[in-house]
Design a protein around this motif. Structure first.
Motif, PDB file in Angstrom:
ATOM      1  N   PRO A  84      16.774 -74.318   7.684  1.00 46.40           N
ATOM      2  CA  PRO A  84      16.854 -73.467   6.492  1.00 46.40           C
ATOM      3  C   PRO A  84      17.267 -72.025   6.789  1.00 46.40           C
ATOM      4  O   PRO A  84      17.809 -71.347   5.923  1.00 46.40           O
ATOM      5  N   ASP A 118      23.337 -81.489   3.337  1.00 46.69           N
ATOM      6  CA  ASP A 118      21.996 -81.244   2.794  1.00 46.69           C
ATOM      7  C   ASP A 118      20.936 -81.394   3.881  1.00 46.69           C
ATOM      8  O   ASP A 118      19.997 -80.599   3.952  1.00 46.69           O
ATOM      9  N   ASN A 149      20.961 -78.349   6.082  1.00 48.14           N
ATOM     10  CA  ASN A 149      20.323 -77.218   5.404  1.00 48.14           C
ATOM     11  C   ASN A 149      18.805 -77.369   5.343  1.00 48.14           C
ATOM     12  O   ASN A 149      18.086 -76.378   5.435  1.00 48.14           O
ATOM     13  N   LYS A 150      18.313 -78.584   5.205  1.00 43.02           N
ATOM     14  CA  LYS A 150      16.867 -78.812   5.191  1.00 43.02           C
ATOM     15  C   LYS A 150      16.275 -78.668   6.594  1.00 43.02           C
ATOM     16  O   LYS A 150      15.186 -78.138   6.768  1.00 43.02           O
ATOM     17  N   THR A 151      17.002 -79.148   7.597  1.00 38.11           N
ATOM     18  CA  THR A 151      16.521 -79.078   8.980  1.00 38.11           C
ATOM     19  C   THR A 151      16.549 -77.651   9.514  1.00 38.11           C
ATOM     20  O   THR A 151      15.661 -77.238  10.259  1.00 38.11           O
TER      21      THR A 151
END
Length: 84
Positions: free
Chosen positions: A26, A19, A22-24
């Protein structure tokens, strides 16, 4: 407080770290991948992410070289010309 350093294979990331990746990144981490040299004939590819406790290098397998692809550029520069 100094953060600890870790190296983890992408295949072994837990759900929380996936996660975070994926946030770092995108739009994907491909542009963040770098080569790290350990010594003669020993290297790996990885990208970095950070948590409050750790600086993490995430090792990834690379199926191609990031270098210059001469054949691909030649194909892009070719055009079809009808001589008749």
């Amino acid at each position: 407080m100094t953060k600890k350093n870790r190296i983890i294979s992408y295949k072994k990331l837990d759900e929380d770290l996936l996660d975070l990746v994926n946030k770092t990144y995108p739009n994907g981490f491909e542009d963040a991948v770098k080569s790290y040299i350990l010594g003669p004939n020993k290297s790996f590819y990885a990208f970095s992410v950070s948590t409050e406790e750790y600086n993490i290098l995430v090792k990834v397998e690379v199926n191609y070289d990031f270098g210059y692809d001469e054949d691909n550029e030649e194909a892009e520069n070719e055009t079809d010309i009808d001589l008749n």
